[in-house]
Design a protein around this motif. Structure first.
Motif, PDB file in Angstrom:
ATOM      1  N   MET A   1     -17.322  -8.428   1.538  1.00 45.35           N
ATOM      2  CA  MET A   1     -16.676  -7.982   0.302  1.00 45.35           C
ATOM      3  C   MET A   1     -17.088  -6.550  -0.021  1.00 45.35           C
ATOM      4  O   MET A   1     -18.276  -6.241  -0.093  1.00 45.35           O
ATOM      5  N   VAL A   2     -16.113  -5.705  -0.195  1.00 46.96           N
ATOM      6  CA  VAL A   2     -16.374  -4.322  -0.571  1.00 46.96           C
ATOM      7  C   VAL A   2     -16.799  -4.292  -2.041  1.00 46.96           C
ATOM      8  O   VAL A   2     -16.217  -4.983  -2.878  1.00 46.96           O
ATOM      9  N   ARG A   3     -17.830  -3.524  -2.341  1.00 50.13           N
ATOM     10  CA  ARG A   3     -18.325  -3.430  -3.716  1.00 50.13           C
ATOM     11  C   ARG A   3     -18.251  -1.986  -4.203  1.00 50.13           C
ATOM     12  O   ARG A   3     -18.855  -1.098  -3.589  1.00 50.13           O
ATOM     13  N   ILE A   4     -17.540  -1.771  -5.294  1.00 49.41           N
ATOM     14  CA  ILE A   4     -17.365  -0.418  -5.837  1.00 49.41           C
ATOM     15  C   ILE A   4     -17.616  -0.444  -7.332  1.00 49.41           C
ATOM     16  O   ILE A   4     -17.036  -1.266  -8.053  1.00 49.41           O
ATOM     17  N   ALA A   5     -18.472   0.448  -7.814  1.00 52.07           N
ATOM     18  CA  ALA A   5     -18.707   0.597  -9.249  1.00 52.07           C
ATOM     19  C   ALA A   5     -17.868   1.753  -9.779  1.00 52.07           C
ATOM     20  O   ALA A   5     -17.789   2.811  -9.142  1.00 52.07           O
ATOM     21  N   ILE A   6     -17.239   1.523 -10.912  1.00 51.50           N
ATOM     22  CA  ILE A   6     -16.470   2.580 -11.575  1.00 51.50           C
ATOM     23  C   ILE A   6     -17.345   3.098 -12.709  1.00 51.50           C
ATOM     24  O   ILE A   6     -17.563   2.403 -13.708  1.00 51.50           O
ATOM     25  N   ASP A 117     -16.889 -14.729   0.228  1.00 54.99           N
ATOM     26  CA  ASP A 117     -15.689 -14.813   1.054  1.00 54.99           C
ATOM     27  C   ASP A 117     -14.441 -15.112   0.221  1.00 54.99           C
ATOM     28  O   ASP A 117     -13.318 -15.012   0.720  1.00 54.99           O
ATOM     29  N   GLN A 118     -14.642 -15.467  -1.037  1.00 54.07           N
ATOM     30  CA  GLN A 118     -13.499 -15.739  -1.909  1.00 54.07           C
ATOM     31  C   GLN A 118     -12.733 -14.470  -2.268  1.00 54.07           C
ATOM     32  O   GLN A 118     -11.570 -14.527  -2.658  1.00 54.07           O
ATOM     33  N   TRP A 119     -13.408 -13.328  -2.150  1.00 52.44           N
ATOM     34  CA  TRP A 119     -12.797 -12.056  -2.562  1.00 52.44           C
ATOM     35  C   TRP A 119     -12.949 -11.002  -1.462  1.00 52.44           C
ATOM     36  O   TRP A 119     -13.889 -11.020  -0.675  1.00 52.44           O
ATOM     37  N   ASP A 120     -11.989 -10.084  -1.436  1.00 50.30           N
ATOM     38  CA  ASP A 120     -12.035  -8.971  -0.485  1.00 50.30           C
ATOM     39  C   ASP A 120     -12.766  -7.767  -1.063  1.00 50.30           C
ATOM     40  O   ASP A 120     -13.375  -6.990  -0.329  1.00 50.30           O
ATOM     41  N   ARG A 252      -9.641   5.134   2.437  1.00 49.72           N
ATOM     42  CA  ARG A 252     -10.999   5.670   2.569  1.00 49.72           C
ATOM     43  C   ARG A 252     -12.012   4.602   2.977  1.00 49.72           C
ATOM     44  O   ARG A 252     -13.168   4.919   3.247  1.00 49.72           O
ATOM     45  N   LEU A 253     -11.592   3.354   3.005  1.00 54.46           N
ATOM     46  CA  LEU A 253     -12.509   2.286   3.395  1.00 54.46           C
ATOM     47  C   LEU A 253     -12.632   2.246   4.915  1.00 54.46           C
ATOM     48  O   LEU A 253     -11.681   2.513   5.633  1.00 54.46           O
ATOM     49  N   PRO A 254     -13.819   1.894   5.413  1.00 53.35           N
ATOM     50  CA  PRO A 254     -13.989   1.732   6.864  1.00 53.35           C
ATOM     51  C   PRO A 254     -12.994   0.704   7.398  1.00 53.35           C
ATOM     52  O   PRO A 254     -12.659  -0.269   6.710  1.00 53.35           O
ATOM     53  N   GLU A 255     -12.537   0.893   8.609  1.00 56.87           N
ATOM     54  CA  GLU A 255     -11.498   0.032   9.203  1.00 56.87           C
ATOM     55  C   GLU A 255     -11.909  -1.428   9.217  1.00 56.87           C
ATOM     56  O   GLU A 255     -11.107  -2.322   8.957  1.00 56.87           O
ATOM     57  N   ARG A 256     -13.158  -1.703   9.489  1.00 60.83           N
ATOM     58  CA  ARG A 256     -13.605  -3.090   9.579  1.00 60.83           C
ATOM     59  C   ARG A 256     -13.477  -3.799   8.244  1.00 60.83           C
ATOM     60  O   ARG A 256     -13.232  -4.987   8.165  1.00 60.83           O
ATOM     61  N   LYS A 257     -13.662  -3.045   7.147  1.00 63.34           N
ATOM     62  CA  LYS A 257     -13.566  -3.654   5.832  1.00 63.34           C
ATOM     63  C   LYS A 257     -12.122  -3.854   5.421  1.00 63.34           C
ATOM     64  O   LYS A 257     -11.773  -4.819   4.766  1.00 63.34           O
ATOM     65  N   VAL A 258     -11.270  -2.922   5.799  1.00 61.94           N
ATOM     66  CA  VAL A 258      -9.844  -3.085   5.516  1.00 61.94           C
ATOM     67  C   VAL A 258      -9.308  -4.292   6.273  1.00 61.94           C
ATOM     68  O   VAL A 258      -8.549  -5.107   5.759  1.00 61.94           O
ATOM     69  N   ALA A 259      -9.741  -4.443   7.520  1.00 63.88           N
ATOM     70  CA  ALA A 259      -9.291  -5.560   8.346  1.00 63.88           C
ATOM     71  C   ALA A 259      -9.763  -6.902   7.786  1.00 63.88           C
ATOM     72  O   ALA A 259      -9.095  -7.910   7.890  1.00 63.88           O
ATOM     73  N   ALA A 260     -10.954  -6.885   7.169  1.00 65.13           N
ATOM     74  CA  ALA A 260     -11.502  -8.111   6.628  1.00 65.13           C
ATOM     75  C   ALA A 260     -10.710  -8.599   5.432  1.00 65.13           C
ATOM     76  O   ALA A 260     -10.710  -9.761   5.118  1.00 65.13           O
TER      77      ALA A 260
END
Length: 260
Positions: A1-6, A117-120, A252-260
């Motif tokens: 799961m990608v984690r981003i803080a705004i 795994d419930q969220w991308d 801008r996300l790494p390919e592996r994370k986009v694919a996930a």
């Protein structure tokens, strides 16, 4: 799961508007999205149509009461978008967190121990300060999305935020990075807007997103209806801008994370 803080310690720069509409735009593209409202004002929760009665467990419980992430999650009316709401209790969390040994890692611990795994992707709407709540968010994520209002004082606030990021990277989270800065409340008729935009791009280069978020009445109206602008009026300039920003963020996300 990608984690981003705004995050941005300056208030009124469009953090919550960005959090709500980015989460909605990502969900519309098929991503399973979790939005954590970490602002005691709870505006992100309200903007997604959650009444106080709907907020049984909140981000306060997640940080202070050791309640699991799954128990704090509430579905929204947006398909594919869940939220951990905020309540007024969160305003006292900074004082209570001081008593914990790992007070800067409470949110990270909660996320690490969950069935992610419930969220991308997980977006965290931070309060307008650089206190323990924002620090918890920065320790828990991989990157920051920084909304920046097109005005003079915003540049000074950005400098302070970047210094804070460096300190957190050195002490708590070596992997923390600034994914991008998005210019908000952009008004092409205002010369100051163009000047601030030019200065920020000259200073930060490609870190600044190409997409800018315009001043838009519909963006301001949508929260009063408990809806993201993308649902309230998906054809308005603000909605279109957030859709473009979501595409740019994904790129801008790494390919592996986009694919996930």
């Amino acid at each position: 799961m990608v984690r981003i803080a705004i995050a941005n310690q300056k208030g009124g720069v469009g953090k919550t508007t960005t959090a709500i509409n980015m989460a909605t735009a990502l969900a519309a593209t098929g991503w399973k999205v979790l939005l954590i409202d970490l602002d005691p004002q709870g505006n992100a929760s309200t903007g997604l149509g959650l009444n106080q009665n709907d907020r049984v467990n909140s981000s306060y419980d997640l940080l202070v009461s050791d309640i699991s992430l799954e128990e704090c999650v509430t579905p929204t009316r947006v398909p594919g978008l869940d939220v951990v709401p905020a309540t007024v209790d969160l305003s006292g969390a900074e004082v209570e967190l001081v008593e914990f040994e790992e007070r800067t890692h409470r949110l990270k611990k909660a996320l690490d121990g969950a069935d992610i795994d419930q969220w991308d992707i997980c977006l965290i709407d931070c309060p307008p300060s650089l206190g323990l709540l924002t620090l918890n968010a920065m320790v828990a994520v991989e990157s920051l999305l920084v909304p920046l209002q097109c005005e003079f004082f915003a540049l000074e606030g950005l400098s302070q935020l970047l210094q804070t990021v460096e300190r957190i990277r050195a002490r708590f989270n070596r992997g923390l990075s600034v994914m991008g800065v998005v210019l908000t409340m952009y008004d092409r008729r205002n010369k100051l807007t163009e000047q601030v935009s030019d200065d920020v791009r000259a200073c930060l280069g490609n870190v600044v997103f190409d997409t800018v978020i315009p001043r838009n009445v519909r963006l301001s109206e949508a929260p009063s209806h408990g809806l993201p602008a993308l649902i309230y009026d998906h054809k308005c300039m603000g909605s279109e801008a957030y859709i473009n920003l979501a595409r740019e963020l994904i790129s801008r996300l790494p390919e592996r994370k986009v694919a996930a």
